[in-house]
Design a protein around this motif. Structure first.
Motif, short mmCIF file in Angstrom:
data_model
loop_
_atom_site.label_atom_id
_atom_site.label_comp_id
_atom_site.label_asym_id
_atom_site.label_seq_id
_atom_site.Cartn_x
_atom_site.Cartn_y
_atom_site.Cartn_z
N ARG A 6 -9.30 83.79 37.23
CA ARG A 6 -8.22 84.79 37.22
C ARG A 6 -7.20 84.51 36.12
NH1 ARG A 6 -8.13 83.12 42.80
NH2 ARG A 6 -9.61 84.35 44.01
N GLY A 7 -6.99 83.24 35.81
CA GLY A 7 -5.99 82.89 34.81
C GLY A 7 -6.37 83.27 33.40
N GLU A 8 -7.60 83.74 33.18
CA GLU A 8 -8.02 84.15 31.85
C GLU A 8 -7.49 85.54 31.49
OE1 GLU A 8 -12.24 83.88 32.00
OE2 GLU A 8 -12.28 81.74 31.49
N LYS A 9 -7.01 86.28 32.47
CA LYS A 9 -6.47 87.62 32.21
C LYS A 9 -4.98 87.52 31.91
CE LYS A 9 -9.89 89.82 35.21
NZ LYS A 9 -10.12 90.67 36.40
N LEU A 10 -4.56 88.29 30.92
CA LEU A 10 -3.20 88.16 30.41
C LEU A 10 -2.15 88.31 31.50
CD1 LEU A 10 -1.29 87.81 28.03
CD2 LEU A 10 -1.45 90.27 27.61
N LEU A 11 -2.21 89.37 32.27
CA LEU A 11 -1.18 89.61 33.28
C LEU A 11 -1.22 88.56 34.38
CD1 LEU A 11 -1.22 93.51 33.61
CD2 LEU A 11 0.45 92.07 32.44
N SER A 12 -2.43 88.21 34.82
CA SER A 12 -2.55 87.21 35.88
C SER A 12 -2.05 85.84 35.42
CB SER A 12 -4.01 87.08 36.33
OG SER A 12 -4.45 88.28 36.91
N ALA A 13 -2.22 85.53 34.14
CA ALA A 13 -1.81 84.23 33.63
C ALA A 13 -0.31 84.02 33.76
CB ALA A 13 -2.23 84.10 32.16
N LEU A 14 0.44 85.10 33.83
CA LEU A 14 1.90 84.99 33.95
C LEU A 14 2.36 84.59 35.34
CD1 LEU A 14 2.89 88.20 31.93
CD2 LEU A 14 2.84 85.83 31.12
N PHE A 15 1.47 84.72 36.33
CA PHE A 15 1.84 84.44 37.71
C PHE A 15 0.92 83.34 38.25
CE2 PHE A 15 2.66 88.91 36.76
CZ PHE A 15 4.03 88.97 37.00
N ALA A 16 1.43 82.12 38.22
CA ALA A 16 0.61 80.96 38.57
C ALA A 16 0.06 81.04 39.98
CB ALA A 16 1.43 79.68 38.40
N PHE A 17 0.77 81.66 40.90
CA PHE A 17 0.31 81.70 42.29
C PHE A 17 -1.01 82.46 42.42
CE2 PHE A 17 2.75 85.61 41.82
CZ PHE A 17 2.00 86.54 42.52
N ARG A 18 -1.34 83.29 41.41
CA ARG A 18 -2.56 84.09 41.47
C ARG A 18 -3.80 83.31 41.07
NH1 ARG A 18 -2.12 90.16 39.45
NH2 ARG A 18 -4.03 90.12 40.69
N TRP A 19 -3.62 82.22 40.32
CA TRP A 19 -4.80 81.49 39.84
C TRP A 19 -4.81 80.00 40.14
CZ3 TRP A 19 -2.86 77.80 36.69
CH2 TRP A 19 -1.70 78.07 35.96
N ARG A 20 -3.66 79.46 40.58
CA ARG A 20 -3.59 78.01 40.78
C ARG A 20 -4.57 77.52 41.84
NH1 ARG A 20 2.13 76.25 40.34
NH2 ARG A 20 1.55 76.26 38.15
N GLY A 21 -4.67 78.25 42.94
CA GLY A 21 -5.59 77.83 44.00
C GLY A 21 -7.03 77.82 43.53
N GLN A 22 -7.40 78.85 42.76
CA GLN A 22 -8.76 78.91 42.23
C GLN A 22 -9.02 77.76 41.26
OE1 GLN A 22 -9.77 81.88 39.26
NE2 GLN A 22 -11.66 82.40 40.38
N GLU A 23 -8.02 77.44 40.44
CA GLU A 23 -8.18 76.35 39.48
C GLU A 23 -8.37 75.01 40.19
OE1 GLU A 23 -5.06 74.71 36.48
OE2 GLU A 23 -6.27 76.19 35.43
N GLU A 24 -7.66 74.83 41.30
CA GLU A 24 -7.83 73.59 42.07
C GLU A 24 -9.23 73.52 42.67
OE1 GLU A 24 -4.66 73.75 44.85
OE2 GLU A 24 -3.11 73.12 43.42
N GLU A 25 -9.74 74.66 43.12
CA GLU A 25 -11.12 74.69 43.65
C GLU A 25 -12.13 74.36 42.55
OE1 GLU A 25 -11.69 78.52 45.34
OE2 GLU A 25 -10.27 78.22 46.99
N ASN A 26 -11.92 74.93 41.36
CA ASN A 26 -12.82 74.66 40.24
C ASN A 26 -12.79 73.18 39.85
OD1 ASN A 26 -13.67 77.33 40.05
ND2 ASN A 26 -12.17 77.86 38.49
N ALA A 27 -11.58 72.60 39.87
CA ALA A 27 -11.45 71.19 39.51
C ALA A 27 -12.17 70.30 40.53
CB ALA A 27 -9.97 70.81 39.41
N ALA A 28 -12.07 70.68 41.81
CA ALA A 28 -12.75 69.92 42.86
C ALA A 28 -14.26 70.02 42.70
CB ALA A 28 -12.33 70.43 44.23
N ARG A 29 -14.72 71.23 42.38
CA ARG A 29 -16.16 71.43 42.14
C ARG A 29 -16.63 70.62 40.93
NH1 ARG A 29 -21.39 72.47 43.34
NH2 ARG A 29 -22.41 73.89 41.90
N ALA A 30 -15.82 70.62 39.86
CA ALA A 30 -16.17 69.88 38.65
C ALA A 30 -16.24 68.38 38.95
CB ALA A 30 -15.15 70.15 37.56
#
Length: 315
Positions: free
Chosen positions: A140-164
């Motif tokens: 989600r953080g790859e989209k310009l508007l979503s990138a401005l609002f951390a609450f929209r992508w931070r949880g997903q990024e944490e999930e991706n980091a855990a998977r990685a």
């Protein structure tokens, strides 16, 4: 599911795959019981050279298929065509019944077919973890508007980091997670590419010469990882010149020569196929068989092919 039940399930699955493949005729372009990839009349020319001229190809779901052949046979070019990294002159091909004609490579990956490269494509000046995170799709953080609002992508990024981190641990690269990818050895880069491919959670993984440039200490580890992909129910298609690896892990082998598929079958059957011996050794090209004992010639060529498989010669 407990470990014993899981082991029994895996064993049963492997057995059923073997039974499925015994019914497949050992002929070029053989139809498969449950093909994940089907291609027809695929051609690719470079000037006056026809690099690929495949009349029909099917890849069986849930097994490890090796694509072998001498240098210049068209194996990597076929990989590039199937995955959208090159455009054929003609032909049709599909994944799970859906056409891949004109589909860009990144969209092919999103559909569940990912690949690695003979020359690894890690981003040397990014950390190992960052390389892994780049493999995740739908961020989600790859989209310009979503990138401005951390609450929209931070949880997903944490999930991706855990998977990685989970995948890096599985591939024994967790201690390297904060190192630059450029500092890894050739074998470790191969492992990183394979781990990064799994970030997509693919159905089909295509490995282009996974053993090329890998030191012997890491070869066995790579072999076990490839086998584990099949045990998870994924389909593996790989290009390889290491005949020991082909015999050890592949369920089915497709042989290419001069752009065409010349043979298919189990590893044992393919190694004894006169068409394969001829493709690798050229034993029949310069000799008039009417003036020689054909059986003796084939026996000599077979012995040389087996020597190659034992690592005593280079194909």
């Amino acid at each position: 599911m407990d470990a014993d039940a899981q082991s029994t399930s895996t064993s049963t699955t492997a057995t059923s795959r073997a039974v499925d493949l015994t019914a497949v005729p050992a002929i070029p372009g053989a139809p498969k019981p449950d093909a994940v990839i089907v291609g027809d009349k695929i051609t690719r020319k470079f000037g006056g050279l026809t690099a690929v001229d495949v009349d029909h190809i099917e890849i069986q779901r849930g097994v490890i298929t090796a694509l072998i052949g001498p240098n210049g046979a068209g194996k990597t070019t076929l990989f590039n065509l199937l995955t959208g990294f090159d455009v054929p002159d003609s032909g049709t091909w599909s994944l799970n019944g859906g056409s891949l004609q004109g589909v860009a490579s990144y969209k092919v990956a999103r559909r569940g077919m990912v690949r690695t490269f003979q020359l690894t494509k890690v981003l040397a000046k990014l950390t190992v973890l960052d390389n892994m995170l780049l493999g995740a799709t739908g961020q989600r953080g790859e989209k310009l508007l979503s990138a401005l609002f951390a609450f929209r992508w931070r949880g997903q990024e944490e999930e991706n980091a855990a998977r990685a981190h989970e995948l890096l641990t599985r591939f024994k690269l967790d201690a390297k997670r904060d190192d630059f990818a450029g500092s890894l050895s050739g074998g470790q880069r191969k492992l990183l590419e394979m781990a990064r491919a799994l970030m997509v959670d693919p159905e089909l993984i295509m490995l282009d010469e996974p053993m090329a440039g890998v030191n012997p200490a890491l070869k066995q580890s790579l072999l076990e990882h490839v086998k584990s992909l099949r045990d998870e129910g994924r389909t593996v298609l790989f290009v390889e010149h290491d005949m020991d690896m082909v015999r050890d892990i592949s369920d089915w082998v497709i042989v290419m020569a001069q752009g065409k598929i010349v043979a298919e079958g189990t590893p044992q059957a393919v190694m004894q196929d006169p068409a394969v011996i001829d493709a690798y050794l050229g034993a029949h090209h310069d000799t008039d068989l009417r003036e020689m004992d054909e059986a003796a010639l084939e026996a000599e060529a077979q012995a040389e092919l087996e020597a190659q498989a034992d690592g005593k010669a280079t194909p």
